[in-house]
Write an enzyme that holds these catalytic residues in place. Structure first.
Site, short mmCIF file in Angstrom:
data_model
loop_
_atom_site.label_atom_id
_atom_site.label_comp_id
_atom_site.label_asym_id
_atom_site.label_seq_id
_atom_site.Cartn_x
_atom_site.Cartn_y
_atom_site.Cartn_z
N HIS A 129 0.87 -1.19 0.00
CA HIS A 129 0.00 0.00 0.00
C HIS A 129 0.90 1.23 0.00
CE1 HIS A 129 -2.72 3.01 1.81
NE2 HIS A 129 -3.72 2.24 1.44
N ASP A 205 3.50 -4.19 8.43
CA ASP A 205 2.29 -3.38 8.27
C ASP A 205 1.12 -4.34 8.45
OD1 ASP A 205 0.06 -2.10 7.38
OD2 ASP A 205 0.89 -1.46 5.45
N GLN A 208 -4.03 -4.88 7.46
CA GLN A 208 -5.03 -5.84 6.97
C GLN A 208 -4.97 -7.19 7.68
OE1 GLN A 208 -7.41 -4.96 5.02
NE2 GLN A 208 -6.63 -3.14 4.01
N LYS A 231 -10.15 -0.29 10.82
CA LYS A 231 -10.33 -1.51 10.01
C LYS A 231 -10.66 -2.71 10.89
CE LYS A 231 -6.91 -0.09 6.54
NZ LYS A 231 -7.66 0.40 5.40
N CYS A 373 -4.70 2.15 -3.79
CA CYS A 373 -3.46 2.73 -3.23
C CYS A 373 -2.27 1.79 -3.41
CB CYS A 373 -3.61 3.09 -1.75
SG CYS A 373 -4.82 4.35 -1.47
N1 7TS Z 1 -1.41 -0.50 4.96
C1 7TS Z 1 -2.29 -1.31 4.37
C2 7TS Z 1 -1.91 -2.72 4.03
C3 7TS Z 1 -3.58 -0.83 4.11
O1 7TS Z 1 -4.47 -1.64 3.54
C4 7TS Z 1 -3.92 0.50 4.45
C5 7TS Z 1 -5.26 1.08 4.11
C6 7TS Z 1 -2.95 1.28 5.08
C7 7TS Z 1 -1.71 0.75 5.31
C8 7TS Z 1 -3.23 2.67 5.54
O2 7TS Z 1 -4.15 2.66 6.57
P1 7TS Z 1 -4.67 4.04 7.20
O3 7TS Z 1 -5.73 3.62 8.15
O4 7TS Z 1 -3.52 4.68 7.86
O5 7TS Z 1 -5.20 4.85 6.05
N2 7TS Z 1 -5.97 0.41 3.09
C9 7TS Z 1 -7.07 0.86 2.47
C10 7TS Z 1 -7.72 0.14 1.48
O6 7TS Z 1 -7.36 -0.95 1.07
N3 7TS Z 1 -8.80 0.83 1.06
O7 7TS Z 1 -8.85 1.98 1.75
C11 7TS Z 1 -7.78 2.01 2.64
#
Ligand code: 7TS
Length: 417
Positions: A129, A205, A208, A231, A373
């Site tokens: 991502h 990371d 997910q 999430k 992303c």
């Molecule tokens: N890393 C991964 C693997 C992610 O899927 C996401 C967000 C992030 C980092 C960033 O997370 P945040 O909460 O700091 O924004 N992924 C997604 C997605 O798949 N669709 O919208 C956000």
């Protein structure tokens, strides 16, 4: 294939999420298949937020009056719950942040600027991502370190043939536990020991993975683990970074200000102890308390159950998707059910994924379309975009059927045979 109706446990879970009882503008049941973007919230989390704001809203770590003490205790209790959720050895190793993105930036700024120099290397993967890619590009630029990528094959699985070569001179490996675009589960059990063997540290990371499977940072031997509350049934604007104490102790603060200090004079400052050294300013108190409630909820369900439930839904979905293969439905990502988490990325003939998502929306089915992303991954694979359905603990086989019905509708709109 015939969908099994939700059993009693699943029916109770669905009832815990008030949004799932709402109807869309067209009067359809909401079939929410975009939990990889953000999950829905159970009533217990919403109640925890309302309770904080309506009964004991106060700033933390300062007031001596009753509600301030209650707020501080609730905030620190939430920290202990989240630490236990990922089996961190100590709560002091758990730093609240705004989310995975901020957690990764904390490490890149604080650890990265202190430890990297020209000639060093950072190793990530082609699956990341942007949040676990751009911070390393920026850091490489600033420090003169080199950024390298573990390649992935056409199914989005890590190719480890040249891992030893790739690890030479590497100080930091940063990779996602689960890919948000393809659902690939990274072979951390192979990569982490090999990284440690060359003296590199590893940031996982977990944006997910933390929502979808049991996570044990000690068993993984991760040096850092980043995730987002929103999430995993928690509120937006709260997340966390786990880091091994020995590393965190040596790192300079990321942000400076109130709460992260022990003593300030006009001449200088002594920083606070862990974890507060990394928590400058008034944090997201309500968010942390909400995340604590989310973690209680997830633990009540049992994360082994969550993983098994999603795995079984994915098997059902893969089987149903096969029915449309002859009509041009192409599914991406690993086919091995044990290597894939909660995400299915696909394209349907030459219909643009945004058009697919719009048609599905008219049926109440919410999916995501786009590059998710992960622009470099999409470019490497030669996909301008994909449609993505992601499943969570409140989804049922009936939701998969609703997705299939929506895809059938799209096929007839676009005259696909
Ligand atoms: N890393 C991964 C693997 C992610 O899927 C996401 C967000 C992030 C980092 C960033 O997370 P945040 O909460 O700091 O924004 N992924 C997604 C997605 O798949 N669709 O919208 C956000």
């Amino acid at each position: 294939m015939i969908a099994s109706p939700p059993d009693l446990k699943l029916r109770r879970i669905i009832a815990d999420f008030p949004i799932l009882a709402k109807r869309t503008r067209r009067g359809k049941r909401l079939i929410y298949l975009d939990s990889a973007a953000t999950s829905q919230k159970p009533q217990v989390v919403i109640d925890a937020l309302v309770e904080y704001y309506s009964s004991y809203n106060a700033n933390i770590h300062r007031g001596v009056y009753e509600i301030a003490e209650r707020a501080t205790t609730a905030f620190e209790d939430a920290r202990a719950k989240v630490a236990a959720f990922i089996n961190a050895p100590q709560s002091a190793e758990l730093i609240f942040t705004r989310g995975a993105t901020e957690s990764i930036n904390l490490v890149s700024h604080s650890w990265g600027l202190q430890n990297l120099k020209p000639g060093d290397a950072i190793l990530t993967t082609q699956l990341e991502h942007h949040s676990n890619l751009v911070p390393w590009q920026v850091l490489a630029e600033r420090t003169g370190a080199q950024l390298r990528y573990i390649p992935v094959d056409g199914r989005g699985e890590h190719v480890l043939d040249k891992l030893d070569e790739l690890l030479s001179g590497v100080k930091l490996v940063a990779l996602s536990h689960v890919s948000n675009s393809l659902g690939t589960i990274a072979p951390l059990e192979i990569i982490i020991p090999r990284a440690h063997a060359v003296g590199a540290i590893v940031l996982v990371d977990g944006a997910q993975s933390a929502p979808n499977m049991p996570v044990d940072v000690q068993a993984l031997d991760a040096d850092f683990f980043a995730a987002s509350g929103h999430k995993m049934c928690g509120p937006t604007g709260i997340g966390f970074l786990y880091g091994k104490r020995a590393l965190l102790e040596k790192m300079p603060p990321f942000l400076a200000g109130g709460d992260m200090i022990k003593k300030v004079t006009y001449e200088g400052t002594t920083f606070n102890e862990l974890p507060w050294k990394f928590e400058a300013g008034t944090g997201n108190v309500a968010g942390a308390i909400g995340l604590g409630a989310a973690v209680d909820y997830l633990q009540g369900l049992d994360m082994e159950w969550v993983r098994a439930h999603e795995r079984s839904l994915m098997c059902y979905a893969f089987a149903r998707f096969d029915e449309l293969a002859t009509r041009g439905l192409q599914v991406y990502g690993p086919h091995d059910r044990d290597r894939v988490a909660d995400v299915i990325s696909f394209n349907f003939s030459d219909v643009h994924p945004h058009d697919l998502a719009s048609i599905l929306d008219t049926e109440g089915v919410a999916i995501r379309a786009g590059h998710h992303c992960t622009m470099p991954l999409m470019e490497k694979m030669g996909w301008p975009a994909t449609a993505r359905a992601s499943f969570y603990l409140y989804n049922s086989e009936e939701d998969v059927d609703a997705l299939m019905d929506g895809l059938e509708k799209a096929a007839s709109v676009f005259n696909l045979r």
